[in-house]
Design a protein around this motif. Sequence first.
Motif, short mmCIF file in Angstrom:
data_model
loop_
_atom_site.label_atom_id
_atom_site.label_comp_id
_atom_site.label_asym_id
_atom_site.label_seq_id
_atom_site.Cartn_x
_atom_site.Cartn_y
_atom_site.Cartn_z
N ARG A 23 5.74 -13.94 -37.61
CA ARG A 23 5.46 -14.24 -38.70
C ARG A 23 4.37 -15.37 -38.89
O ARG A 23 3.42 -15.34 -39.57
N GLN A 24 4.56 -16.35 -38.00
CA GLN A 24 3.69 -17.47 -38.09
C GLN A 24 2.20 -16.88 -37.68
O GLN A 24 1.06 -17.11 -38.23
N ALA A 28 -1.01 -16.81 -40.24
CA ALA A 28 -1.92 -17.69 -39.79
C ALA A 28 -3.38 -16.58 -39.63
O ALA A 28 -4.38 -16.97 -40.11
N ALA A 29 -3.14 -15.27 -39.09
CA ALA A 29 -4.41 -14.64 -38.82
C ALA A 29 -4.84 -13.93 -40.02
O ALA A 29 -6.26 -14.06 -40.47
N GLU A 34 -9.26 -13.75 -43.48
CA GLU A 34 -9.72 -13.65 -45.16
C GLU A 34 -10.90 -14.65 -45.38
O GLU A 34 -11.88 -14.47 -46.21
N ARG A 35 -10.66 -15.83 -44.75
CA ARG A 35 -11.59 -17.10 -44.98
C ARG A 35 -13.06 -16.65 -44.37
O ARG A 35 -14.06 -16.87 -44.72
N GLU A 36 -12.77 -16.54 -43.01
CA GLU A 36 -13.79 -16.37 -42.25
C GLU A 36 -14.28 -14.85 -41.94
O GLU A 36 -15.61 -14.77 -41.59
N VAL A 46 -6.92 -18.79 -34.94
CA VAL A 46 -5.68 -18.27 -35.34
C VAL A 46 -4.33 -19.19 -34.73
O VAL A 46 -3.45 -19.30 -35.39
N ALA A 47 -4.52 -19.37 -33.47
CA ALA A 47 -3.61 -20.09 -32.92
C ALA A 47 -3.43 -21.66 -33.37
O ALA A 47 -2.27 -22.20 -33.72
#
Length: 217
Positions: A23-24, A28-29, A34-36, A46-47
């Motif tokens: 889920r993390q 995060a992905a 969405e932003r980049e 992402v990490a």
Amino acid sequence: MDVVADEQEGLPKREQRTLRRRRQIIDAATSVMEREGFHRTSMAAVAEAAGISVGLIYQYVEDKEDLLLIVLTDVLEDFRTGLRAATDGIEDPIERLRAVFAAYVGVLDRRRSALLLAYRETGTLPPAGRRKVMDAERTKLAPFLAAIDDAVALGLLEVDDRRLTAYHLIMSAHTWALKNWYLRDLVTLDQYQHHQLALVLRSSLTPDARVRYAHLL
């Protein structure tokens, strides 16, 4: 509905940790992509957003395309479980249609970032990945069609094309997510659901059914 909590209930602690880590990574992905944008997103970014090492991500995904596919199929699975739970035990087809539409809009409201990412990046997937997403997408239509078919059979609805009616509701739900920046200043989520369902019912309920379901109009 807390999907992660439902998934973890009764599982061994190791499996619970695996689900939490997954889920993390998904969250995060979704945020970073969405932003980049997909092409500018790195696994390192992402990490970092997930608070884990890059090496750990590769224990869950093969590459960035695989990560995107997991993000997109995760939100589709959220629809599947959410719609099934919303309609469980509801016999009345019009009330079932109301429930499935409300659940659909509710998932979109919670997963707006993932939906926007899906609209923008699904074409980035390889053909097999796109087919998987499209096949999962088609399953979302089933509970709408079942409710509409049952309502027509009982003489409650008159529709020219049941699939178009179902997709009208689905796309009006998507509008809540796509134009949320504007709609949220006009109406609440509940008001939007009521208004959009009422538009369909006013045009398709039979005369006797309009009296019976006046509370939905």
